[in-house]
Design a protein around this motif. Structure first.
Motif, short mmCIF file in Angstrom:
data_model
loop_
_atom_site.label_atom_id
_atom_site.label_comp_id
_atom_site.label_asym_id
_atom_site.label_seq_id
_atom_site.Cartn_x
_atom_site.Cartn_y
_atom_site.Cartn_z
N TRP A 80 12.50 66.42 -5.88
CA TRP A 80 12.45 65.28 -5.15
C TRP A 80 12.74 65.14 -3.86
O TRP A 80 13.69 65.91 -3.43
N LEU A 81 11.88 64.46 -3.06
CA LEU A 81 12.11 64.69 -1.59
C LEU A 81 12.61 63.19 -1.16
O LEU A 81 11.95 62.25 -1.66
N ARG A 82 13.30 63.01 -0.11
CA ARG A 82 13.75 61.48 0.39
C ARG A 82 12.23 61.47 1.53
O ARG A 82 11.81 62.30 1.95
N ASP A 83 12.22 60.07 1.49
CA ASP A 83 10.90 59.86 2.31
C ASP A 83 11.22 60.23 3.89
O ASP A 83 10.16 60.73 4.31
N SER A 84 12.43 60.41 4.23
CA SER A 84 12.74 60.92 5.54
C SER A 84 12.49 62.44 5.52
O SER A 84 11.85 62.96 6.76
N GLU A 85 12.45 63.23 4.29
CA GLU A 85 11.92 64.51 4.38
C GLU A 85 10.56 64.89 4.08
O GLU A 85 10.05 66.09 4.32
N ARG A 86 9.81 63.98 3.90
CA ARG A 86 8.48 64.18 3.60
C ARG A 86 7.63 64.26 4.88
O ARG A 86 7.76 63.75 5.64
N LEU A 87 6.61 65.07 4.68
CA LEU A 87 5.56 65.43 5.86
C LEU A 87 4.68 64.35 5.51
O LEU A 87 4.25 63.88 4.46
N PRO A 88 3.77 63.96 6.58
CA PRO A 88 2.54 62.98 6.36
C PRO A 88 1.45 63.70 5.61
O PRO A 88 1.34 64.68 5.66
N ASP A 89 0.74 62.84 4.92
CA ASP A 89 -0.14 63.11 4.03
C ASP A 89 -1.24 63.59 5.02
O ASP A 89 -1.48 62.97 6.09
N PRO A 90 -2.05 64.85 4.57
CA PRO A 90 -3.15 65.20 5.23
C PRO A 90 -4.38 64.36 5.21
O PRO A 90 -4.32 63.50 4.23
#
Length: 100
Positions: free
Chosen positions: A4-14
């Motif tokens: 699980w990743l927090r939204d702040s840790e996610r990279l943008p979708d390619p």
């Protein structure tokens, strides 16, 4: 490994990749057609052993493959039409010679 990743840790979708699925669909359809010919040649022994359904399955594979090729072609044509209809990005000129 974290699940699980927090939204702040996610990279943008390619961005989505442009692919041409017609070649893979065509190869699969040809393989199903070859299998149908083999099943047709061996129809007697297959039916005698209780595997008469194999010919029907290969024919269904060919038909679904053809439907897939047609669907992929229609999708590709629609995507090209949308690309041509989209206005050029800000600050860029159109590369089409008829618009110069």
């Amino acid at each position: 490994m974290r699940l699980w990743l927090r939204d702040s840790e996610r990279l943008p979708d390619p961005p989505p990749m442009k692919t041409d699925d017609r070649a893979a669909l065509a190869v699969g359809t040809v393989l199903w057609a070859i299998a149908a010919v083999v099943a047709l040649v061996l129809a007697g022994p297959l039916a005698a052993s209780g595997h008469g359904w194999v010919l029907s399955a290969t024919i269904v594979g060919v038909v679904l493959g053809l439907i897939g090729v047609v669907y992929a072609q229609v999708q590709r044509s629609q995507a090209r039409r949308r690309e041509r209809a989209a206005p050029p990005a800000d600050g860029q000129r159109s590369a089409r010679p008829e618009e110069r």
